[in-house]
Design an enzyme around this catalytic site. Structure first.
Site, short mmCIF file in Angstrom:
data_model
loop_
_atom_site.label_atom_id
_atom_site.label_comp_id
_atom_site.label_asym_id
_atom_site.label_seq_id
_atom_site.Cartn_x
_atom_site.Cartn_y
_atom_site.Cartn_z
N CYS A 96 0.81 -1.23 0.00
CA CYS A 96 0.00 0.00 0.00
C CYS A 96 0.84 1.27 0.00
CB CYS A 96 -0.94 0.01 1.19
SG CYS A 96 -2.12 -1.36 1.19
N HIS A 148 -3.02 7.28 1.98
CA HIS A 148 -3.48 5.99 1.47
C HIS A 148 -4.93 5.81 1.92
CE1 HIS A 148 -4.19 1.84 0.78
NE2 HIS A 148 -3.96 1.45 2.03
N ASN A 158 -10.39 0.42 -0.92
CA ASN A 158 -8.94 0.34 -0.72
C ASN A 158 -8.30 -0.24 -1.98
OD1 ASN A 158 -6.28 -0.35 -0.03
ND2 ASN A 158 -6.83 -0.90 2.08
#
Length: 317
Positions: free
Chosen positions: A113, A240, A270
């Protein structure tokens, strides 16, 4: 050292929109629980013809067209991804082929990520050292290939998409030095491993949330300090896009209440390494940030690794 400037951004998402209500028929969950826990309302899932390469290419093409540069002007392509289909050839070379970019450096990086700000830093270092002039930096993920759709705690999170930056050499530097690091003892908190659930994404969400609650504000403040700025000078914050409960409190915690905060997680879920460039591309479409306005980028995830920098808003929209 040569300076670096962000010229343009782009993004791409699959056509299929998946609301929370659709997940209610798959696992024991509901819309209220998902919104309360992570803030997601809907997400995009890839179709059979969508790949990390095709999505990354589409996002890169948008950024490239906005930048005014030709494919022949690009001398570095970096793709951040943890869901690449092929070990070789890498995703960067396949995207380059699709865009008609040749004779350049092409590399993938996998920092899960937090991959995108790592990739931005590598491109900046290459430009600063004179090894590249124009770099195409892409975050692209197809997380649904690695999602356990029987796990109610993770299948509500994951989504697919891509985002891209075009960075260029400049007399004026608008990309601050990166602040990056890792917490290896927390490496098992986020993982995709053949030893876990048949190579499916798993995480210890509570451990990650605790880490972000206590560590993220201090590290984000250090990123801004490294850029030679005060929190009150930050125009936008793009984290993020993992959890709205992590994203929304940060501005107040670091004294940057005036900043516009990207909350694309609500409609995109996500998307791992794709989340920062995609969220920023969509934010710029609806927010009037002047060129050069300082934007805090910060990501965290598998490893446990993190990275962030302050980047000036792009010249081209």
């Amino acid at each position: 050292m040569i300076g670096t400037r962000l010229l343009a951004v782009g993004h791409h998402q699959p056509d299929r929109v998946v609301p929370n209500s659709e997940l209610e028929s798959m696992v024991d969950t509901n819309d209220e629980w998902i919104r309360r826990r992570v803030g997601i309302v809907e997400r995009r899932w890839a179709g059979p013809d969508d790949t990390v390469v095709t999505m990354g290419t589409a996002a890169a093409r948008m950024a490239l067209e906005k930048s005014g540069l030709a494919p022949s002007d690009i001398d570095m392509v970096i793709v951040a991804t943890c869901t690449a289909q092929d070990r070789s050839p890498n995703t960067a070379s396949q995207v380059s082929l699709a865009l008609g970019i040749t004779g350049h450096a092409a590399l993938d990086i996998n920092v899960a990520c937090s991959g995108f700000p790592h990739a931005v830093a590598l491109a900046q270092h290459a430009i600063g050292a004179g090894s590249a002039t124009n770099a195409l930096v892409i975050g692209a993920e197809k997380l649904t290939d690695f999602t356990d759709f029987t796990d109610r705690t993770t299948c509500v999170l994951t989504a697919d998409g891509a985002g891209a930056f075009v960075l260029t050499a400049s007399e004026q530097n608008e990309v601050s030095p990166v602040l990056w690091g890792s917490v290896p003892e927390m490496g098992s908190a986020v993982r995709i491993s053949p030893d876990d659930h048949d190579n499916k994404f798993t995480q210890d969400g509570k451990a990650v949330f605790r880490w972000t609650t206590f560590e993220l504000p201090e590290i984000a403040a250090k990123v801004i300090d490294r850029a030679g700025l005060q929190p009150s000078e930050i125009a936008a914050i793009v984290l993020h896009q993992a959890n709205l409960r992590i994203i929304t409190p940060l501005a107040a915690k670091i004294g940057a209440e005036q900043a516009v905060v990207a909350t694309d997680v609500t409609e995109s879920g996500n998307t791992s390494a794709a989340s920062i460039p995609m969220a920023l591309s969509k934010l710029l479409a609806t927010t009037d940030l002047p060129p050069g306005a300082p934007m805090l980028l910060f990501a965290f995830g598998g490893g446990l690794s993190y990275a962030g920098q302050v980047v000036g808003a792009p010249l081209h929209r």
